[in-house]
Design a protein around this motif. Structure first.
Motif, PDB file in Angstrom:
ATOM      1  N   CYS A 209       4.094 -12.354  16.622  1.00  0.00           N
ATOM      2  CA  CYS A 209       3.063 -11.610  15.896  1.00  0.00           C
ATOM      3  C   CYS A 209       2.655 -10.351  16.647  1.00  0.00           C
ATOM      4  N   PHE A 210       2.343 -10.475  17.943  1.00  0.00           N
ATOM      5  CA  PHE A 210       1.852  -9.333  18.700  1.00  0.00           C
ATOM      6  C   PHE A 210       2.953  -8.304  18.952  1.00  0.00           C
ATOM      7  N   VAL A 211       4.172  -8.751  19.152  1.00  0.00           N
ATOM      8  CA  VAL A 211       5.266  -7.792  19.363  1.00  0.00           C
ATOM      9  C   VAL A 211       5.556  -7.033  18.076  1.00  0.00           C
ATOM     10  N   ILE A 212       5.592  -7.723  16.944  1.00  0.00           N
ATOM     11  CA  ILE A 212       5.889  -7.050  15.668  1.00  0.00           C
ATOM     12  C   ILE A 212       4.796  -6.045  15.310  1.00  0.00           C
ATOM     13  N   THR A 213       3.541  -6.480  15.354  1.00  0.00           N
ATOM     14  CA  THR A 213       2.442  -5.594  14.933  1.00  0.00           C
ATOM     15  C   THR A 213       2.326  -4.381  15.842  1.00  0.00           C
ATOM     16  N   ASN A 214       2.457  -4.587  17.140  1.00  0.00           N
ATOM     17  CA  ASN A 214       2.320  -3.459  18.067  1.00  0.00           C
ATOM     18  C   ASN A 214       3.574  -2.588  18.106  1.00  0.00           C
ATOM     19  N   SER A 215       4.720  -3.184  17.780  1.00  0.00           N
ATOM     20  CA  SER A 215       5.927  -2.360  17.670  1.00  0.00           C
ATOM     21  C   SER A 215       5.818  -1.415  16.481  1.00  0.00           C
ATOM     22  N   ILE A 216       5.255  -1.904  15.381  1.00  0.00           N
ATOM     23  CA  ILE A 216       5.005  -1.025  14.231  1.00  0.00           C
ATOM     24  C   ILE A 216       4.064   0.103  14.640  1.00  0.00           C
TER      25      ILE A 216
ATOM     26  N   ILE B 283      -4.613  -0.831  12.065  1.00  0.00           N
ATOM     27  CA  ILE B 283      -3.395  -1.294  11.391  1.00  0.00           C
ATOM     28  C   ILE B 283      -2.862  -2.554  12.041  1.00  0.00           C
ATOM     29  N   SER B 284      -2.836  -2.589  13.370  1.00  0.00           N
ATOM     30  CA  SER B 284      -2.345  -3.777  14.094  1.00  0.00           C
ATOM     31  C   SER B 284      -3.195  -4.997  13.782  1.00  0.00           C
ATOM     32  N   SER B 285      -4.513  -4.804  13.737  1.00  0.00           N
ATOM     33  CA  SER B 285      -5.417  -5.922  13.457  1.00  0.00           C
ATOM     34  C   SER B 285      -5.213  -6.456  12.046  1.00  0.00           C
ATOM     35  N   TYR B 286      -5.071  -5.551  11.077  1.00  0.00           N
ATOM     36  CA  TYR B 286      -4.904  -5.982   9.690  1.00  0.00           C
ATOM     37  C   TYR B 286      -3.547  -6.675   9.487  1.00  0.00           C
ATOM     38  N   LEU B 287      -2.519  -6.177  10.171  1.00  0.00           N
ATOM     39  CA  LEU B 287      -1.208  -6.835  10.091  1.00  0.00           C
ATOM     40  C   LEU B 287      -1.256  -8.227  10.713  1.00  0.00           C
ATOM     41  N   SER B 288      -1.926  -8.326  11.850  1.00  0.00           N
ATOM     42  CA  SER B 288      -2.070  -9.632  12.502  1.00  0.00           C
ATOM     43  C   SER B 288      -2.814 -10.609  11.605  1.00  0.00           C
ATOM     44  N   GLY B 289      -3.876 -10.121  10.939  1.00  0.00           N
ATOM     45  CA  GLY B 289      -4.608 -10.965   9.997  1.00  0.00           C
ATOM     46  C   GLY B 289      -3.750 -11.400   8.835  1.00  0.00           C
ATOM     47  N   THR B 290      -2.872 -10.507   8.374  1.00  0.00           N
ATOM     48  CA  THR B 290      -1.967 -10.849   7.272  1.00  0.00           C
ATOM     49  C   THR B 290      -1.000 -11.953   7.669  1.00  0.00           C
ATOM     50  N   PHE B 291      -0.462 -11.871   8.890  1.00  0.00           N
ATOM     51  CA  PHE B 291       0.438 -12.923   9.374  1.00  0.00           C
ATOM     52  C   PHE B 291      -0.283 -14.273   9.426  1.00  0.00           C
ATOM     53  N   MET B 292      -1.559 -14.236   9.835  1.00  0.00           N
ATOM     54  CA  MET B 292      -2.318 -15.492   9.916  1.00  0.00           C
ATOM     55  C   MET B 292      -2.618 -16.046   8.532  1.00  0.00           C
ATOM     56  N   VAL B 293      -2.882 -15.165   7.567  1.00  0.00           N
ATOM     57  CA  VAL B 293      -3.119 -15.619   6.193  1.00  0.00           C
ATOM     58  C   VAL B 293      -1.885 -16.330   5.654  1.00  0.00           C
ATOM     59  N   ILE B 294      -0.702 -15.832   5.994  1.00  0.00           N
ATOM     60  CA  ILE B 294       0.534 -16.495   5.562  1.00  0.00           C
ATOM     61  C   ILE B 294       0.604 -17.907   6.131  1.00  0.00           C
ATOM     62  N   VAL B 295       0.142 -18.075   7.370  1.00  0.00           N
ATOM     63  CA  VAL B 295       0.079 -19.420   7.968  1.00  0.00           C
ATOM     64  C   VAL B 295      -0.821 -20.321   7.132  1.00  0.00           C
ATOM     65  N   PHE B 296      -1.992 -19.798   6.745  1.00  0.00           N
ATOM     66  CA  PHE B 296      -2.922 -20.597   5.938  1.00  0.00           C
ATOM     67  C   PHE B 296      -2.304 -20.991   4.601  1.00  0.00           C
ATOM     68  N   VAL B 297      -1.551 -20.055   4.000  1.00  0.00           N
ATOM     69  CA  VAL B 297      -0.893 -20.344   2.719  1.00  0.00           C
ATOM     70  C   VAL B 297       0.130 -21.467   2.908  1.00  0.00           C
ATOM     71  N   ILE B 298       0.910 -21.389   3.977  1.00  0.00           N
ATOM     72  CA  ILE B 298       1.927 -22.408   4.242  1.00  0.00           C
ATOM     73  C   ILE B 298       1.284 -23.777   4.464  1.00  0.00           C
ATOM     74  N   LEU B 299       0.152 -23.788   5.166  1.00  0.00           N
ATOM     75  CA  LEU B 299      -0.536 -25.052   5.467  1.00  0.00           C
ATOM     76  C   LEU B 299      -1.424 -25.524   4.320  1.00  0.00           C
ATOM     77  N   GLY B 300      -1.535 -24.719   3.270  1.00  0.00           N
ATOM     78  CA  GLY B 300      -2.368 -25.093   2.129  1.00  0.00           C
ATOM     79  C   GLY B 300      -3.848 -25.018   2.409  1.00  0.00           C
ATOM     80  N   GLU B 301      -4.263 -24.157   3.351  1.00  0.00           N
ATOM     81  CA  GLU B 301      -5.670 -24.066   3.745  1.00  0.00           C
ATOM     82  C   GLU B 301      -6.360 -22.847   3.166  1.00  0.00           C
TER      83      GLU B 301
ATOM     84  N   PHE C 165      -9.965  -8.758   6.599  1.00  0.00           N
ATOM     85  CA  PHE C 165     -10.985  -7.762   6.915  1.00  0.00           C
ATOM     86  C   PHE C 165     -12.254  -8.433   7.447  1.00  0.00           C
ATOM     87  N   ARG C 166     -12.060  -9.568   8.132  1.00  0.00           N
ATOM     88  CA  ARG C 166     -13.178 -10.372   8.633  1.00  0.00           C
ATOM     89  C   ARG C 166     -14.043  -9.557   9.566  1.00  0.00           C
ATOM     90  N   GLY C 167     -15.295 -10.077   9.845  1.00  0.00           N
ATOM     91  CA  GLY C 167     -16.371  -9.448  10.549  1.00  0.00           C
ATOM     92  C   GLY C 167     -16.117  -8.708  11.827  1.00  0.00           C
TER      93      GLY C 167
END
Length: 415
Positions: A114-121, A150-168, A180-182
């Motif tokens: 996650c951190f390598v991809i977002t920061n590489s972008i 941009i890095s923060s929003y991309l990282s949040g997007t990757f985490m949201v995908i985790v939640f979708v996979i886990l059904g949370e 876009f959390r607090g």
């Protein structure tokens, strides 16, 4: 869970492809190694100051990241080396201290990817736009700020995908809210300034300034960490105290808090009305229906009494269906008028309950005893409570649904 593990590894392998497909390390190896050691040391030091919270079955950590300065200094492959060493150091520490989650190894690969991809972008965007931004005032800092966002929003997007996979994830809006959390723009600004300064020091080989920058950030982060811990501990203490002093059925204060508060009021010397109120023929309600219905009646009784009170008054559940009130900042006539309104409000109202699959409306009444006096060394709050309780029993003996009163200031008895 298998899908989540596959996703974690996929991010890791994508980061490998980006790192090895982009370029070699952008700096001389010995220079990079020195920077790598400093970044690794302080990142490990900062790790204990990170804030963790749990979202479903997923642990999420927050803390300032210095990956942007590292990737701009050493390129994606340099960041990959740093993230791999740092993340596996954390992994080893958690395994050694037995604080690792069951999915710790998979989470380690996720964090690296996650951190390598977002920061590489962010790195590629920086290379593409830096010349344009340098033509405007503070262009470098504006670009750094945008890259952090941009890095923060991309990282949040990757985490949201985790939640979708886990059904949370319950809704699309919940996913957007998480991305876009607090985190405020001030937080983004702090990360941008820190990484920008670190990049300058790295490029100019200002090792002393680099280390001072890390130390300063550590001191500030430690200060904020201890302050947040202090606030959290206070909140937990307040919550524990509230639980200890709250009646769980009705949500009003319990007998323990009543004893504590009466001891405090003993020192005030104020004029006060102590009221004891008890539901009439409550045992008959339990016998005719059940205890669940009885609980509903008690809850309704407590809520009704509370609705008449001001902020300075107190309401306690002093027994099963008995409640004690402390009426403050009122004269005798005002206190008696308030109790009479309570009496009428209860008698003219009913509580909706469910019994045997049907909704019923149960009417009930209550008996009151009011003792009004000035707290002094001769009559304490505890003694006033006893006298009010005796007056409530007198109301029961006189036929219930009544108020018995004594004005202790004049020693006048009213029925």
């Amino acid at each position: 869970m298998l899908k989540a593990r596959v996703y974690d590894l996929s991010l890791f392998f994508i980061s490998l492809a980006i790192a090895f497909g982009s370029s070699e390390i952008l700096t001389v190896n010995s220079y990079y190694i020195k920077a790598l050691i400093i970044f690794w040391f302080f990142s490990v030091l900062y790790f204990r100051l990170r804030v963790f919270y749990k979202n479903g079955s997923t642990n999420i950590e927050y803390g300032i990241s210095y990956d942007l300065s590292m990737v701009l200094f050493a390129g994606p492959i340099g960041l990959l080396i740093f993230e791999t060493i740092y993340r596996f150091t954390v992994y080893s520490y958690r395994k050694w201290t037995k604080t690792a989650d069951p999915s710790e190894l998979s989470d380690t690969f996720y964090n690296i990817g996650c951190f390598v991809i977002t920061n590489s972008i962010a790195y590629f965007l920086f290379q593409h736009f830096i010349e344009r931004f340098q033509t405007v005032p503070f262009g470098f800092w504006i670009l750094m700020f945008l890259l952090v966002c941009i890095s923060s929003y991309l990282s949040g997007t990757f985490m949201v995908i985790v939640f979708v996979i886990l059904g949370e994830l319950k809704s699309f809006k919940e996913g957007i809210d998480f991305i876009f959390r607090g985190i405020s723009f001030f937080d983004y600004g702090k990360v941008a300034v820190s990484n920008g300064l670190l990049l300058f020091f790295l490029q100019n080989k200002s090792w002393e300034m680099l280390i001072i920058m890390f130390i300063l950030n550590y001191i500030v982060s430690r200060s904020f960490y201890y302050k947040s811990q202090s606030i959290q501990n206070k909140v937990e203490r307040d919550q524990f105290e509230q639980m200890a002093y709250t009646d769980f059925l009705t949500g009003v204060f319990n007998r323990t808090f009543m004893d504590k508060k009466m001891a405090e009021l003993n020192q005030t010397g104020e004029s006060i009305g102590i009221v004891v109120a008890d539901i009439d023929k409550f045992k008959g309600i339990n016998d005719s229906y059940n205890h669940a219905v009885g609980d509903k009646v008690i809850q309704h009784f407590a809520a009704t009494l509370k609705s008449y009170l001001d902020v300075d008054d107190f309401l306690f559940r002093s027994g099963g269906e008995e409640f004690t009130l402390c009426l403050r900042k009122r004269n005798f006539d005002e206190s008696l008028s308030l109790v009479n309104r309570m009496l009428g409000g209860i008698a003219n109202n009913s509580v909706a309950v469910e019994y045997n699959g049907e909704q019923l409306f149960i009417s009930y009444s209550a008996s009151f005893g009011l003792y009004y006096y000035k707290v002094n060394e001769h009559i304490s709050m505890e003694k006033g409570y006893i006298l009010a309780d005796e007056l409530m029993l007198q109301s029961k003996q006189l036929g219930r649904n009544k108020v018995s009163v004594i004005n202790g200031l004049l020693n006048e008895k009213v029925v």
